[in-house]
Scaffold this active site. Structure first.
Site, PDB file in Angstrom:
ATOM      1  N   ARG A  51       0.819  -1.220   0.000  1.00 29.35           N
ATOM      2  CA  ARG A  51       0.000   0.000   0.000  1.00 29.35           C
ATOM      3  C   ARG A  51       0.848   1.265   0.000  1.00 29.35           C
ATOM      4  O   ARG A  51       0.419   2.304  -0.492  1.00 29.35           O
ATOM      5  CB  ARG A  51      -0.901   0.014   1.238  1.00 29.35           C
ATOM      6  CG  ARG A  51      -2.037  -0.968   1.167  1.00 29.35           C
ATOM      7  CD  ARG A  51      -2.676  -1.113   2.514  1.00 29.35           C
ATOM      8  NE  ARG A  51      -1.683  -1.432   3.531  1.00 29.35           N
ATOM      9  CZ  ARG A  51      -1.928  -1.598   4.813  1.00 29.35           C
ATOM     10  NH1 ARG A  51      -3.152  -1.449   5.269  1.00 29.35           N
ATOM     11  NH2 ARG A  51      -0.972  -1.908   5.661  1.00 29.35           N
ATOM     12  N   LYS A 151       3.570 -19.274   4.721  1.00 27.68           N
ATOM     13  CA  LYS A 151       2.959 -19.815   5.936  1.00 27.68           C
ATOM     14  C   LYS A 151       2.584 -18.652   6.851  1.00 27.68           C
ATOM     15  O   LYS A 151       3.168 -17.582   6.695  1.00 27.68           O
ATOM     16  CB  LYS A 151       3.910 -20.780   6.628  1.00 27.68           C
ATOM     17  CG  LYS A 151       5.037 -20.092   7.422  1.00 27.68           C
ATOM     18  CD  LYS A 151       5.639 -20.999   8.447  1.00 27.68           C
ATOM     19  CE  LYS A 151       6.003 -20.223   9.673  1.00 27.68           C
ATOM     20  NZ  LYS A 151       6.665 -20.857  10.727  1.00 27.68           N
ATOM     21  N   HIS A 181       9.924 -23.033   3.801  1.00 23.90           N
ATOM     22  CA  HIS A 181      11.320 -22.855   3.377  1.00 23.90           C
ATOM     23  C   HIS A 181      12.233 -23.970   3.883  1.00 23.90           C
ATOM     24  O   HIS A 181      13.298 -24.192   3.342  1.00 23.90           O
ATOM     25  CB  HIS A 181      11.852 -21.474   3.764  1.00 23.90           C
ATOM     26  CG  HIS A 181      12.086 -21.293   5.222  1.00 23.90           C
ATOM     27  ND1 HIS A 181      11.111 -20.871   6.075  1.00 23.90           N
ATOM     28  CD2 HIS A 181      13.176 -21.494   5.976  1.00 23.90           C
ATOM     29  CE1 HIS A 181      11.593 -20.822   7.287  1.00 23.90           C
ATOM     30  NE2 HIS A 181      12.848 -21.188   7.270  1.00 23.90           N
ATOM     31  N   LYS A 185      15.885 -26.454   1.937  1.00 22.18           N
ATOM     32  CA  LYS A 185      17.260 -26.559   2.457  1.00 22.18           C
ATOM     33  C   LYS A 185      17.991 -27.709   1.779  1.00 22.18           C
ATOM     34  O   LYS A 185      17.425 -28.764   1.527  1.00 22.18           O
ATOM     35  CB  LYS A 185      17.243 -26.778   3.973  1.00 22.18           C
ATOM     36  CG  LYS A 185      16.870 -25.516   4.725  1.00 22.18           C
ATOM     37  CD  LYS A 185      16.899 -25.766   6.210  1.00 22.18           C
ATOM     38  CE  LYS A 185      16.484 -24.520   6.965  1.00 22.18           C
ATOM     39  NZ  LYS A 185      17.430 -23.416   6.813  1.00 22.18           N
ATOM     40  N   GLU A 219      15.677 -22.826  18.583  1.00 18.29           N
ATOM     41  CA  GLU A 219      16.002 -21.440  18.225  1.00 18.29           C
ATOM     42  C   GLU A 219      16.487 -20.703  19.465  1.00 18.29           C
ATOM     43  O   GLU A 219      16.027 -21.001  20.578  1.00 18.29           O
ATOM     44  CB  GLU A 219      14.770 -20.739  17.668  1.00 18.29           C
ATOM     45  CG  GLU A 219      14.250 -21.339  16.384  1.00 18.29           C
ATOM     46  CD  GLU A 219      12.999 -20.614  15.902  1.00 18.29           C
ATOM     47  OE1 GLU A 219      13.112 -19.809  14.976  1.00 18.29           O
ATOM     48  OE2 GLU A 219      11.929 -20.846  16.484  1.00 18.29           O
ATOM     49  N   ASP A 238       3.090 -22.805  14.981  1.00 17.34           N
ATOM     50  CA  ASP A 238       4.112 -22.040  14.267  1.00 17.34           C
ATOM     51  C   ASP A 238       5.176 -22.942  13.644  1.00 17.34           C
ATOM     52  O   ASP A 238       5.655 -22.668  12.547  1.00 17.34           O
ATOM     53  CB  ASP A 238       4.777 -21.045  15.234  1.00 17.34           C
ATOM     54  CG  ASP A 238       5.778 -20.139  14.528  1.00 17.34           C
ATOM     55  OD1 ASP A 238       5.406 -19.580  13.471  1.00 17.34           O
ATOM     56  OD2 ASP A 238       6.909 -20.001  15.014  1.00 17.34           O
ATOM     57  N   HIS A 243       6.936 -27.226   9.749  1.00 20.88           N
ATOM     58  CA  HIS A 243       8.340 -27.603   9.521  1.00 20.88           C
ATOM     59  C   HIS A 243       8.669 -29.005  10.044  1.00 20.88           C
ATOM     60  O   HIS A 243       9.213 -29.838   9.322  1.00 20.88           O
ATOM     61  CB  HIS A 243       9.289 -26.624  10.213  1.00 20.88           C
ATOM     62  CG  HIS A 243       9.150 -25.204   9.756  1.00 20.88           C
ATOM     63  ND1 HIS A 243       8.905 -24.873   8.453  1.00 20.88           N
ATOM     64  CD2 HIS A 243       9.234 -24.034  10.422  1.00 20.88           C
ATOM     65  CE1 HIS A 243       8.834 -23.557   8.342  1.00 20.88           C
ATOM     66  NE2 HIS A 243       9.022 -23.025   9.534  1.00 20.88           N
ATOM     67  N   LYS A 338      11.712 -21.847  21.508  1.00 18.91           N
ATOM     68  CA  LYS A 338      12.375 -20.541  21.418  1.00 18.91           C
ATOM     69  C   LYS A 338      13.279 -20.354  22.624  1.00 18.91           C
ATOM     70  O   LYS A 338      13.043 -20.934  23.674  1.00 18.91           O
ATOM     71  CB  LYS A 338      11.322 -19.420  21.450  1.00 18.91           C
ATOM     72  CG  LYS A 338      10.301 -19.512  20.358  1.00 18.91           C
ATOM     73  CD  LYS A 338      10.794 -18.769  19.169  1.00 18.91           C
ATOM     74  CE  LYS A 338       9.785 -18.772  18.058  1.00 18.91           C
ATOM     75  NZ  LYS A 338      10.408 -18.580  16.758  1.00 18.91           N
TER      76      LYS A 338
HETATM   77  P1  NAP Z   1       5.259  -7.602   7.311  1.00 20.57           P
HETATM   78  O1  NAP Z   1       6.653  -7.188   7.561  1.00 20.57           O
HETATM   79  O2  NAP Z   1       4.194  -7.142   8.255  1.00 20.57           O
HETATM   80  O3  NAP Z   1       4.883  -7.111   5.839  1.00 20.57           O
HETATM   81  C1  NAP Z   1       3.574  -7.135   5.344  1.00 20.57           C
HETATM   82  C2  NAP Z   1       3.561  -6.537   3.946  1.00 20.57           C
HETATM   83  O4  NAP Z   1       2.223  -6.542   3.470  1.00 20.57           O
HETATM   84  C3  NAP Z   1       4.049  -5.105   3.869  1.00 20.57           C
HETATM   85  O5  NAP Z   1       4.761  -4.938   2.674  1.00 20.57           O
HETATM   86  C4  NAP Z   1       2.752  -4.311   3.829  1.00 20.57           C
HETATM   87  O6  NAP Z   1       3.024  -3.087   3.220  1.00 20.57           O
HETATM   88  C5  NAP Z   1       1.889  -5.237   2.990  1.00 20.57           C
HETATM   89  N1  NAP Z   1       0.470  -5.048   3.186  1.00 20.57           N
HETATM   90  C6  NAP Z   1      -0.210  -5.032   4.364  1.00 20.57           C
HETATM   91  N2  NAP Z   1      -1.523  -4.808   4.124  1.00 20.57           N
HETATM   92  C7  NAP Z   1      -1.661  -4.708   2.774  1.00 20.57           C
HETATM   93  C8  NAP Z   1      -2.761  -4.489   1.922  1.00 20.57           C
HETATM   94  N3  NAP Z   1      -4.001  -4.327   2.382  1.00 20.57           N
HETATM   95  N4  NAP Z   1      -2.532  -4.447   0.597  1.00 20.57           N
HETATM   96  C9  NAP Z   1      -1.302  -4.603   0.100  1.00 20.57           C
HETATM   97  N5  NAP Z   1      -0.213  -4.815   0.860  1.00 20.57           N
HETATM   98  C10 NAP Z   1      -0.391  -4.874   2.175  1.00 20.57           C
HETATM   99  O7  NAP Z   1       5.107  -9.179   7.218  1.00 20.57           O
HETATM  100  P2  NAP Z   1       6.252 -10.233   6.845  1.00 20.57           P
HETATM  101  O8  NAP Z   1       7.018 -10.546   8.069  1.00 20.57           O
HETATM  102  O9  NAP Z   1       6.989  -9.758   5.646  1.00 20.57           O
HETATM  103  O10 NAP Z   1       5.381 -11.527   6.519  1.00 20.57           O
HETATM  104  C11 NAP Z   1       4.651 -11.680   5.315  1.00 20.57           C
HETATM  105  C12 NAP Z   1       4.049 -13.092   5.277  1.00 20.57           C
HETATM  106  O11 NAP Z   1       5.108 -14.038   5.298  1.00 20.57           O
HETATM  107  C13 NAP Z   1       3.158 -13.426   6.483  1.00 20.57           C
HETATM  108  O12 NAP Z   1       2.155 -14.318   6.061  1.00 20.57           O
HETATM  109  C14 NAP Z   1       4.110 -14.162   7.418  1.00 20.57           C
HETATM  110  O13 NAP Z   1       3.417 -15.041   8.283  1.00 20.57           O
HETATM  111  C15 NAP Z   1       4.953 -14.923   6.403  1.00 20.57           C
HETATM  112  N6  NAP Z   1       6.289 -15.285   6.895  1.00 20.57           N
HETATM  113  C16 NAP Z   1       7.160 -14.337   7.319  1.00 20.57           C
HETATM  114  C17 NAP Z   1       8.427 -14.695   7.745  1.00 20.57           C
HETATM  115  C18 NAP Z   1       9.441 -13.666   8.178  1.00 20.57           C
HETATM  116  O14 NAP Z   1      10.585 -14.067   8.498  1.00 20.57           O
HETATM  117  N7  NAP Z   1       9.117 -12.387   8.187  1.00 20.57           N
HETATM  118  C19 NAP Z   1       8.785 -16.051   7.757  1.00 20.57           C
HETATM  119  C20 NAP Z   1       7.874 -16.997   7.306  1.00 20.57           C
HETATM  120  C21 NAP Z   1       6.628 -16.603   6.871  1.00 20.57           C
HETATM  121  P3  NAP Z   1       2.079  -1.795   3.379  1.00 20.57           P
HETATM  122  O15 NAP Z   1       1.845  -1.602   4.835  1.00 20.57           O
HETATM  123  O16 NAP Z   1       2.856  -0.708   2.712  1.00 20.57           O
HETATM  124  O17 NAP Z   1       0.842  -2.123   2.651  1.00 20.57           O
END
Ligand code: NAP
Length: 491
Positions: A51, A151, A181, A185, A219, A238, A243, A338
């Site tokens: 956004r 996930k 992911h 590996k 972890e 989680d 995993h 954790k």
């Molecule tokens: P995050 O840091 O909160 O990022 C969320 C993203 O979604 C941001 O780019 C946000 O940008 C965008 N967003 C939120 N609302 C939106 C909307 N209505 N329309 C369009 N874009 C929108 O989350 P994340 O950690 O990257 O995780 C993303 C996904 O990957 C989740 O499902 C999480 O469970 C999964 N995941 C994450 C990790 C990790 O290490 N981070 C690991 C495994 C899985 P704006 O606010 O600018 O819209």
């Protein structure tokens, strides 16, 4: 050893959630590394969507910083960086509104229907449905479209089914890539190579020769930064449901007829379906709970999530049984947590003692042990029994036959793709082998849901354990009751 590059045709990749943590820290750096390795062909386009109102230049600047921070070493070559940023653009877009969708349509217009088009859903799970619906209603999906879903895939069986139904109403299962992911590996794939590429192990891979199997994913980090999500999820949802279950499937499955997506996933599914329900006294849940200041400036779990009555587990261990011919009688002990002593993901296969020791009791009892290290320091160690050197009579000792992949395959980490690199390129190539199928995910929830419902109904409270330890004492008891013990958690 230099990796072989399998060429792909130019493709389009749209990342929803491109400004988020996962995209900036994992997905885009992985694409950059593939670009540097020469695997992203000319004409490929990568588009970020979120956004935030950013121009192409602003998004590239954000990415430039992320790439410089994400690369370990060597520092990215400036020419590579500049060239990579040129194939990147950005479209501000709202997944739950109509803003930005017309611009995305314009951006993608004109590319042929055969050109691979990947939409990566790197956003919260609540947006998966709205994104799928809009991709469909804006007519952005082609025959060669694939979606990648992060996930967590659902919170329980009912929500996973809903999500599968929503995605299935717009995409064929062959277009849906549910990413875990862990499956990307190197060692996880090596697990299959070791099992099914060698005559040595397969005849021994059953309850007649294997005493038990331990799977540990430990972890050192806590839940800071993910408090709300974690408090609703806990270690079972989680980590365990996805995993560790996937690792369990790969270690326990029957040999598939071929290394083909459905053949592999059919065998994994059979393992999940053969899992017995877990008895309550075979489950240990824990929560890290050391006083502040005891380990660095760490907080307890409850302080971190700001809920002094929280009963969410940051640690879980249990004993599972697979009711089939191969594994009847061989327990599988799984644990994850954790704020443990070290970051370590390991599978230990403990073989039975030799049926009779010709060397007498004083030589000691020794059993073979296969240790598969997923992280850090990926590799495989087989312990074998030999005679203790020297003139002290026939005493036995265990020595490791060690294969560290970093050493065996060259120290140049740049030549070895990380999990996200491999998985993203698999999506582009259309290979679903390392991705979870909808029925697999549902079966995994179908097995974990009653376990969770059981401890909720009993009102079980997780046992406290000290940060920096190996987990709650009850987990050791779980093993001791069976005259066994956990292998150490070592970095
Ligand atoms: P995050 O840091 O909160 O990022 C969320 C993203 O979604 C941001 O780019 C946000 O940008 C965008 N967003 C939120 N609302 C939106 C909307 N209505 N329309 C369009 N874009 C929108 O989350 P994340 O950690 O990257 O995780 C993303 C996904 O990957 C989740 O499902 C999480 O469970 C999964 N995941 C994450 C990790 C990790 O290490 N981070 C690991 C495994 C899985 P704006 O606010 O600018 O819209």
């Amino acid at each position: 050893m230099v990796s072989r590059i399998i060429p792909v045709a130019p493709f389009d990749l749209v990342i929803f959630g491109a400004t988020g943590d996962l995209a900036q820290r994992k997905i885009l750096p992985a694409l950059f590394r593939r670009f540097c390795a020469g695997q992203i062909p000319d004409g490929t386009r990568i588009t970020g969507c979120a956004r935030s109102e950013l121009s192409d230049a602003q998004f590239r600047a954000l990415l430039n910083t992320a790439l410089s921070e994400a690369q370990d070493e060597p520092r990215p070559d400036d020419r590579d960086l500049v060239a990579f940023l040129q194939i990147i653009s950005y479209v501000p877009l709202d997944a739950v509104g109509e803003t930005g969708w017309a611009a995305l349509c314009d951006y993608l217009a004109g590319s042929s229907g055969e050109r691979v088009r990947v939409f990566y859903f790197s956003v919260g799970p609540g947006l998966f449905g709205p994104l799928a619906e809009r991709l469909h209603s804006y007519d952005l999906t082609t025959e060669a479209t694939r979606i990648v879903v992060e996930k967590p895939f659902g919170h329980d069986l009912a929500s996973a089914r809903d999500l599968n139904r929503t995605l299935a109403s717009h995409f064929d299962e062959s277009q849906i890539y549910r990413i875990d992911h862990y499956l990307g590996k190197e060692t996880v794939q090596n697990l299959m190579a070791v099992r099914f590429g060698n005559m040595l192990f397969e005849p021994l891979w059953n309850s007649q020769y294997v005493d038990h199997i331990q799977i540990t994913v430990a972890e050192t980090v806590g839940v800071a930064g993910r408090e709300d999500y974690y408090e609703r999820s806990g270690a079972m949802r989680d980590m365990m449901q996805n995993h560790l279950m996937q690792l369990l499937c790969l270690i326990a499955m029957e040999p598939p007829a071929k290394f083909d997506p459905d053949a592999v996933r059919d065998e994994k599914l059979k393992v999940i379906r053969a899992l017995d329900p877990v008895e309550p006294y075979h489950i240990v849940r824990g929560q890290y709970a050391c006083p502040p200041g005891q380990v660095g400036d760490d907080l307890t779990y409850r302080e971190t999530v700001k809920n002094q009555r929280s009963s969410t587990e940051s640690y879980i261990a249990f004993k599972a049984h697979i009711s089939n011919w191969r594994w009847a009688g061989t327990p599988f002990y799984l644990r994850t947590g954790k704020r443990l002593k070290a970051r370590s993901s390991v599978i230990n296969v403990l073989f039975k003692d030799a049926p009779h020791s010709i060397f007498g009791e004083e030589a000691g009892r020794h059993a073979n042990h296969l240790k598969i290290r997923l992280q850090p320091n990926e590799g495989i160690t087989l312990s074998v029994t030999i005679k203790e050197p020297g003139p002290g009579g026939m005493r036995l000792m265990d020595v490791p036959l060690d294969m560290s992949f970093a050493e065996a395959l060259g120290s140049n980490g740049g030549d070895r793709a990380d999990a996200y690199e491999r998985l993203i390129m698999d999506v582009v190539r259309g290979n679903q082998t390392l991705f979870m199928r909808g029925d697999e995910v549902e079966a995994a929830w179908g097995w974990t849901d009653p376990i969770i419902a059981g401890w909720q109904a009993r009102g079980d409270v997780p046992k406290p354990y000290e940060s920096g330890s190996t987990g709650p004492g009850d987990a050791d008891l779980l093993m001791r009751r069976d005259q066994r013990e956990w292998r150490g958690i070592n970095p």
